[in-house]
Design an enzyme around this catalytic site. Structure first.
Site, mmCIF file in Angstrom:
data_model
loop_
_atom_site.group_PDB
_atom_site.id
_atom_site.type_symbol
_atom_site.label_atom_id
_atom_site.label_comp_id
_atom_site.label_asym_id
_atom_site.label_seq_id
_atom_site.Cartn_x
_atom_site.Cartn_y
_atom_site.Cartn_z
ATOM 1 N N HIS B 50 0.853 -1.186 0.000
ATOM 2 C CA HIS B 50 0.000 0.000 0.000
ATOM 3 C C HIS B 50 0.897 1.247 0.000
ATOM 4 C CE1 HIS B 50 -3.950 -1.884 1.788
ATOM 5 N NE2 HIS B 50 -3.478 -2.571 0.769
ATOM 6 N N GLU B 52 1.007 3.889 1.871
ATOM 7 C CA GLU B 52 1.533 4.324 3.166
ATOM 8 C C GLU B 52 2.713 3.459 3.617
ATOM 9 O OE1 GLU B 52 -1.626 3.512 2.351
ATOM 10 O OE2 GLU B 52 -3.062 4.291 3.804
ATOM 11 N N CYS B 80 -6.237 1.835 5.919
ATOM 12 C CA CYS B 80 -6.796 0.558 6.390
ATOM 13 C C CYS B 80 -6.131 0.203 7.727
ATOM 14 C CB CYS B 80 -6.543 -0.534 5.342
ATOM 15 S SG CYS B 80 -4.833 -1.126 5.281
ATOM 16 N N CYS B 83 -2.272 -0.122 7.554
ATOM 17 C CA CYS B 83 -1.538 1.136 7.373
ATOM 18 C C CYS B 83 -1.673 2.049 8.589
ATOM 19 C CB CYS B 83 -2.012 1.827 6.100
ATOM 20 S SG CYS B 83 -1.526 0.898 4.622
#
Lengths: 147, 147
Positions: B50, B52, B80, B83
């Site tokens: 992801h 992040e 999420c 993260c």
């Protein structure tokens, strides 16, 4: 289950020998260990370097897929929100952990990332497997730090 | 804040150009962007990739520290649990996000990883910054996939 948790404990002991908080994990698919990891936060100076994250990353590489459906992760300590979220994002089917982590555990102890249907996936988890061995390893580490 | 969110949007557009769900992030310390990331889940086939996570990993490398105290992360979508947990583990001080994610957002929409004092850290967050641009980018991506 003890067989794989012992393998996770072996990983935790590797962390201990490198003066890291002793937490270890293995990922199993179809009865075979496909990835291992142990906590390397201090030695790598990377906030992401928890045992589970390292193992998941290796497993994705090995299977050449971000989807680890049908895989099981064995970890010596209840996963934190980051790791529980990563387990869900990787679609891992089952989580077996050793010691409970009341302060930040995300398999129900403090947060409930696993049991919630918000993510596109559900996993089952079993906690407290070889709890005493897993817990003692961590407690003794912190005791030696304070002592 | 719009300045840095625009930079995060630039990252999201890089993801889009690679046919990934368009989510981007930048990490800022003392007014300087120290790390950037965009979603690479499909191209890397890694569940952890992801925006992040990629940005946090780069920031730790850059500062040679797992502690990113005082840093701010700007991300186009509400993080999420993975993260949000990573942001807390890295001790990032402030989270600014664009679009809300009602299904899996962990800054209060679905989970509350940030506001909870279970982790050894607290962070502040601001949601809905340039919400429309951030949200439209993602909606249009999914619309094009269905169309």
């Amino acid at each position: 289950m003890d067989f794989y948790m012992n393998k996770a404990l072996e990983q935790a002991k590797k962390a201990l020998s490198r003066d890291e908080v002793p937490i270890g994990a293995v990922i199993v698919k179809d009865g075979v260990i496909i990835a291992r990891g142990y906590n390397k936060r201090e030695s790598s100076q990377n906030a992401l370097a928890h045992a589970e994250i390292i193992a998941i990353s290796k497993a994705c590489k090995k299977l050449k897929s971000w989807r680890l459906d049908g895989a099981e992760i064995y970890v010596t300590l209840e996963p934190c929100p980051m790791c529980a979220g990563a387990i869900m994002n990787a679609r891992i089917s089952k989580i077996v952990f050793g010691a409970y982590e009341p302060k930040s555990g995300a398999c129900g102890s403090k947060f409930d990332v696993i049991g919630d249907s918000g993510l596109n996936h559900n996993a089952v988890f079993i906690g407290g497997v070889m709890e005493e061995e897993c817990s003692l390893l961590i407690k003794n580490y912190f005791k030696s730090k304070r002592g």
